[in-house]
Structure formats: structure tokens, C-alpha cells
Motif scaffolding. Structure first.
Motif, PDB file in Angstrom:
ATOM      1  N   TYR A 178      58.245  56.943 -21.267  1.00  0.00           N
ATOM      2  CA  TYR A 178      57.791  57.909 -22.059  1.00  0.00           C
ATOM      3  C   TYR A 178      59.167  58.543 -22.236  1.00  0.00           C
ATOM      4  CZ  TYR A 178      56.858  62.410 -24.530  1.00  0.00           C
ATOM      5  OH  TYR A 178      56.452  63.309 -25.640  1.00  0.00           O
TER       6      TYR A 178
ATOM      7  N   ASN B 112      57.897  56.266 -26.199  1.00  0.00           N
ATOM      8  CA  ASN B 112      56.633  55.779 -26.724  1.00  0.00           C
ATOM      9  C   ASN B 112      55.755  56.057 -25.804  1.00  0.00           C
ATOM     10  OD1 ASN B 112      54.555  54.312 -27.509  1.00  0.00           O
ATOM     11  ND2 ASN B 112      55.799  52.544 -27.986  1.00  0.00           N
ATOM     12  N   LEU B 113      54.702  57.246 -26.095  1.00  0.00           N
ATOM     13  CA  LEU B 113      53.474  57.709 -25.161  1.00  0.00           C
ATOM     14  C   LEU B 113      52.575  56.606 -24.980  1.00  0.00           C
ATOM     15  CD1 LEU B 113      52.481  60.207 -23.935  1.00  0.00           C
ATOM     16  CD2 LEU B 113      51.308  60.487 -25.778  1.00  0.00           C
TER      17      LEU B 113
ATOM     18  N   GLY C  88      53.721  53.897 -22.519  1.00  0.00           N
ATOM     19  CA  GLY C  88      53.997  54.498 -21.133  1.00  0.00           C
ATOM     20  C   GLY C  88      52.838  54.607 -20.543  1.00  0.00           C
TER      21      GLY C  88
END
Length: 78
Positions: A42, A47-48, A51
Motif C-alpha cells: 500500500y 494500491n489498496l 495490498g
């Protein structure tokens, strides 16, 4: 009628301490690596979703081997 066995009343202090330590180490093994992967991806890429998916997958891969990990830790700490 169902008869339940009586609970054990005599648990040694050594067994209780060993159980607490094994449980603590298992909790750390299950949570720290997936959390590190999630936070690393993250904060590294922003990029949530990636992750979260990889951290979630790592958690369940470790969970699949929980029996073997528990036996190993019990042998080490006994």
C-alpha cells in the motif's frame, strides 16, 4: 440425557505458561507478515486492493500450515 465430562481442575503452571506463549507466537505469526505485506504494497505502490488481496492470501497460506506451526512451537517451548 447427555453427560458431559468434568473439566480438569489441576492444570500445572508450566502447562498454562507454555500455552500462553505458544498462542502469543501463533498470533504474531498469523498477523505480522500479512500486515507487513499489506502495508508495504500500500505505501510502496499506493494500491489498496492489491495490498489487501495479497495480505489476505498470505494470511490464509499461513493459516493452512497452522497445525504444523503449532506443533513446532510447542516442541521448541517445551
Amino acid at each position: 440425557m447427555i453427560k458431559f465430562p468434568k473439566k480438569k481442575q489441576n492444570i500445572s503452571t508450566e502447562t498454562l505458561i507454555n500455552t500462553i506463549w505458544v498462542s502469543t507466537f501463533l498470533a504474531m505469526i498469523f498477523s505480522i507478515p500479512p500486515l507487513a505485506i499489506f502495508l508495504g504494497i500500500y505505501f510502496g505502490t499506493g494500491n489498496l486492493a492489491v495490498g489487501a488481496v495479497l495480505g489476505f492470501a498470505m494470511h490464509f497460506v499461513i493459516l493452512a500450515f497452522s497445525g504444523k506451526i503449532s506443533k513446532f512451537l510447542t516442541q521448541i517451548l517445551s
